[in-house]
Design a protein around this motif. Sequence first.
Motif, short mmCIF file in Angstrom:
data_model
loop_
_atom_site.label_atom_id
_atom_site.label_comp_id
_atom_site.label_asym_id
_atom_site.label_seq_id
_atom_site.Cartn_x
_atom_site.Cartn_y
_atom_site.Cartn_z
N ASP A 19 0.86 -1.19 0.00
CA ASP A 19 0.00 0.00 0.00
C ASP A 19 0.89 1.24 0.00
O ASP A 19 2.12 1.15 -0.09
CB ASP A 19 -0.98 -0.03 1.17
N ALA A 20 0.27 2.41 0.12
CA ALA A 20 1.03 3.67 0.03
C ALA A 20 2.00 3.86 1.19
O ALA A 20 2.97 4.61 1.07
CB ALA A 20 0.06 4.85 -0.02
N PRO B 192 6.96 3.15 -7.50
CA PRO B 192 5.67 3.60 -6.97
C PRO B 192 4.60 3.61 -8.06
O PRO B 192 4.91 3.78 -9.25
CB PRO B 192 5.96 5.02 -6.48
N ILE B 193 3.36 3.41 -7.66
CA ILE B 193 2.21 3.50 -8.56
C ILE B 193 1.37 4.69 -8.10
O ILE B 193 0.94 4.75 -6.95
CB ILE B 193 1.37 2.21 -8.55
N VAL B 194 1.17 5.64 -9.01
CA VAL B 194 0.51 6.90 -8.68
C VAL B 194 -0.90 6.94 -9.28
O VAL B 194 -1.10 6.55 -10.44
CB VAL B 194 1.33 8.10 -9.19
N ASP B 195 -1.85 7.38 -8.49
CA ASP B 195 -3.23 7.52 -8.96
C ASP B 195 -3.31 8.71 -9.91
O ASP B 195 -3.06 9.85 -9.51
CB ASP B 195 -4.15 7.75 -7.76
N LEU C 21 -0.40 5.27 -4.60
CA LEU C 21 -1.28 4.19 -4.15
C LEU C 21 -0.51 3.06 -3.51
O LEU C 21 -1.03 2.35 -2.63
CB LEU C 21 -2.08 3.64 -5.33
N GLY C 22 0.71 2.83 -3.95
CA GLY C 22 1.49 1.72 -3.43
C GLY C 22 2.76 1.55 -4.22
O GLY C 22 3.18 2.43 -4.97
N CYS C 23 3.39 0.39 -4.04
CA CYS C 23 4.66 0.11 -4.70
C CYS C 23 4.66 -1.33 -5.20
O CYS C 23 4.17 -2.23 -4.51
CB CYS C 23 5.81 0.31 -3.71
N VAL C 24 5.18 -1.54 -6.41
CA VAL C 24 5.41 -2.88 -6.92
C VAL C 24 6.91 -3.13 -6.89
O VAL C 24 7.71 -2.24 -7.24
CB VAL C 24 4.83 -3.06 -8.35
#
Length: 444
Positions: A71-72, A141-144, A151-154
């Motif tokens: 998650d973030a 990171p994954i950004v909305d 939003l979170g990290c892969v």
Amino acid sequence: MRSRDMIISASWRRSLAAGVDRGVHAAPLVYDRTDIPAARAGHPLHDLMPLLRHTLLQIADEAAHIMVVTDADGNILWRDGHSEVLRQGDRIGLAEGFAWAESAVGTNGIGTALADGVPTSVYGEQHHIEILHGWSCVGAPIVDPDTGAVLGCVDISGIASSLPPATVALVGAAAQLAESHLALRMRESDERIRTRHAARSGLLVSCSGRVIAGERFRGERVSLPSEGGRVVLPDGRVGDVEFLGDSYLVNCRRGAPPRLTLTLLGGSPFAEYSGRRVTLSLRHAEILTLLATHPRGLTAEQLSFLLYGDDGNPVTIRAEIHRLRAQLPGAVAAKPYRLVGEVDTDLQTVRRALSTGDLDTVVNRYQGPLLPRSESFEIRRERDELEARVRSEILGKGNATHLWSYAQTSGGHDDVAILERIMSIVPADDHRHAAASVRLTHSF
């Protein structure tokens, strides 16, 4: 763009400042196992997990790596991949429910990617805690695209001294692919809302504050009130807000935009806006100072550099701007960031007064140095230049009142030349003569 070594160095400094123990044996557990399914189901990345698995999992398993999605806050919600690496991950808390933020385990591919806002690789001894020196990881990171929030990290992690160079690009591409799917869903939702409310006139604004239809502000953001009322638009105009259930409708009022007045000199910066006095944090005061002195605007990258130098992070600036806009709705426009409407600052007032020789206004408005606690190179330069100009003008042309007023500021309090000048022009029985004499005695 900062080099990888600079990113790691900055992360280590943050880890040390946070007091992360290098001898810990595992990440801390933050989720009860029974709570993880609910946390997953309510997370915006839940529906994108098949996409991420399809993109990364086969490659991760074949290369003896694992895929992790957080998650973030860096808390792991999903992981999968090579069975032996999964077992090794269990020993250090690289598993569902454990926290991998920098504040928890120091420099690592997940926490540092989230802190820096860019794909980040961390290999072997670059990790802050010693138990991770046998691991390597790459996180992105994954950004909305709707809100701009992370939003979170892969992440791809493995038991090796390094990972193939293509891993960084692959993980970054997976994050971008997830963001593209989110953007597509956002655009489809926007189109449905526009169609549903096509008959209405005014600005159509999403529930996250994005203008999705109307006039020239499409794509920009506004700070919506928690309940009905008014909103200030990017050009400073005021609009009345109506909630439509799935969005907001804003109709502009006529009239002058709110006036923004900034007090930046001395030690307690504040703003006056729409009839309110707003105390400013140092960071918000620094941002407003830079925007006020760059009326054409600055990008997040430019603001980041002016505030933090090479260690700056545009993601941090965007987050601060978001909070600043909540305090001063409509005062800061985007693309680039700039102040809108009528803006005045005590800094500008003193500058104008200096240029015309109006020393009465100078001493009235100059209450001390510009943001004295700021370490920003740009603001230090402005501060030192203004202080030198004020001192020079008052010392060379000021009367006793001007000199004494300047002597009450932090810069002038123990200034020998100022104090000697006061003693030379005021009578010996004047209280200012006695006070200047005492200060001079203490200064030697």
